[in-house]
Design a protein around this motif. Structure first.
Motif, short mmCIF file in Angstrom:
data_model
loop_
_atom_site.label_atom_id
_atom_site.label_comp_id
_atom_site.label_asym_id
_atom_site.label_seq_id
_atom_site.Cartn_x
_atom_site.Cartn_y
_atom_site.Cartn_z
N LYS A 1 1.29 -1.12 0.19
CA LYS A 1 -0.24 -0.04 0.14
C LYS A 1 0.25 1.62 0.56
CE LYS A 1 -0.78 -0.39 4.76
NZ LYS A 1 -1.19 -0.90 5.98
N GLY A 2 0.12 2.13 -0.33
CA GLY A 2 0.53 3.75 -0.19
C GLY A 2 2.20 3.68 -1.45
N GLN A 3 3.36 3.84 -0.53
CA GLN A 3 4.65 4.16 -1.52
C GLN A 3 5.38 2.91 -1.78
OE1 GLN A 3 7.00 6.91 0.78
NE2 GLN A 3 6.69 8.53 -0.38
N GLU A 4 4.78 2.07 -0.82
CA GLU A 4 5.36 0.69 -1.45
C GLU A 4 5.08 -0.08 -2.66
OE1 GLU A 4 5.52 -1.63 3.06
OE2 GLU A 4 2.73 -1.23 1.48
N GLU B 1 5.30 1.92 -5.00
CA GLU B 1 6.51 2.16 -5.98
C GLU B 1 7.09 0.93 -6.84
OE1 GLU B 1 8.04 6.30 -4.56
OE2 GLU B 1 5.29 6.76 -4.31
#
Length: 231
Positions: free
Chosen positions: A205-208, A210
């Motif tokens: 989730k989130g920046q993971e 990327e």
């Protein structure tokens, strides 16, 4: 002696014929301009007063995106037999997609190791009814996607379909290599699922997210089975 300008232009025409039209070629190259058409038609460059031609950067970019191999655009292919009509060419890449939790082996210099030609009718019946371009073949390794995909299966990846919101099985770059996982979009992230229940799923989730690069949707698995003598 044929000039490099003419060789690249002839090879561009060959690619247009391979992908049915300039429009289809531009789509798979993700080009929005008409520069290739101008090169093919030898449109005049107003700045130089000479016909437009393909430079080194554009030639290398085409080779990379179509997995043609470095220098393919600079080689004279006129002596090669023309590609038959009503045939779809599938490129099998030297890529092994690891079906395990840690991802597959590192994948850097991708090359075409084999070209498989099938009829358009067979392609539409077994792979995709919607379009005949943008599909590549990679080899699955590992057992985490069994029984859906077995180790050694050749999977067909639609590299033009990267929309994970539709969910399904995708080939992706993760953990330093290429892997295959079933993807499910959650309200708080994306779940990566192994069909083999012996393996746990994981959520990013989130920046993971990327760290993930979606290569394309897996649309078909071509199962390769070997039988011992006597069967």
């Amino acid at each position: 002696m044929i000039s490099i300008r003419d060789i690249r232009r002839d090879n561009l025409q060959r690619l247009v014929e391979r992908y049915d039209s300039m429009k289809s070629l531009n789509e798979i190259l993700d080009r929005k301009d008409n520069h290739l058409t101008q090169i093919l038609n030898q449109s005049m460059n107003t700045a130089t007063g000479k016909p437009k031609q393909m430079g080194d950067r554009l030639a290398r970019d085409i080779e990379k995106k179509l997995n043609l191999g470095f220098g393919w655009m600079d080689q004279d292919h006129s002596a090669e037999p023309p590609e038959p009509k009503n045939i779809v060419t599938l490129d099998r890449l030297d890529v092994e997609a690891g079906c395990d939790p840690s991802g597959g082996p590192a994948c850097t210099d991708v090359a075409v190791v084999e070209r498989i030609q099938v009829s358009v009718d067979w392609f539409k019946q077994n792979i995709s009814r919607f379009r005949t371009i943008g599909h590549q073949l990679v080899t699955a390794r590992g057992d985490s996607m069994e029984p859906t995909i077995n180790s050694g299966d050749i999977v067909v990846v639609d590299v033009r379909d990267t929309d994970v919101t539709k969910e399904g099985i995708f080939c992706l770059n993760y953990g330093g290599g290429v892997t295959i996982k079933r993807i499910q979009v959650l309200p708080f992230g994306v779940e990566f699922i192994s069909d083999n229940k012996l393996y746990n799923s994981f959520v990013l989730k989130g920046q993971e997210l990327e760290a993930i690069k979606i290569i394309g949707r897996v649309v078909t698995a071509l199962c390769v089975k070997k039988f011992p003598h006597g069967i």
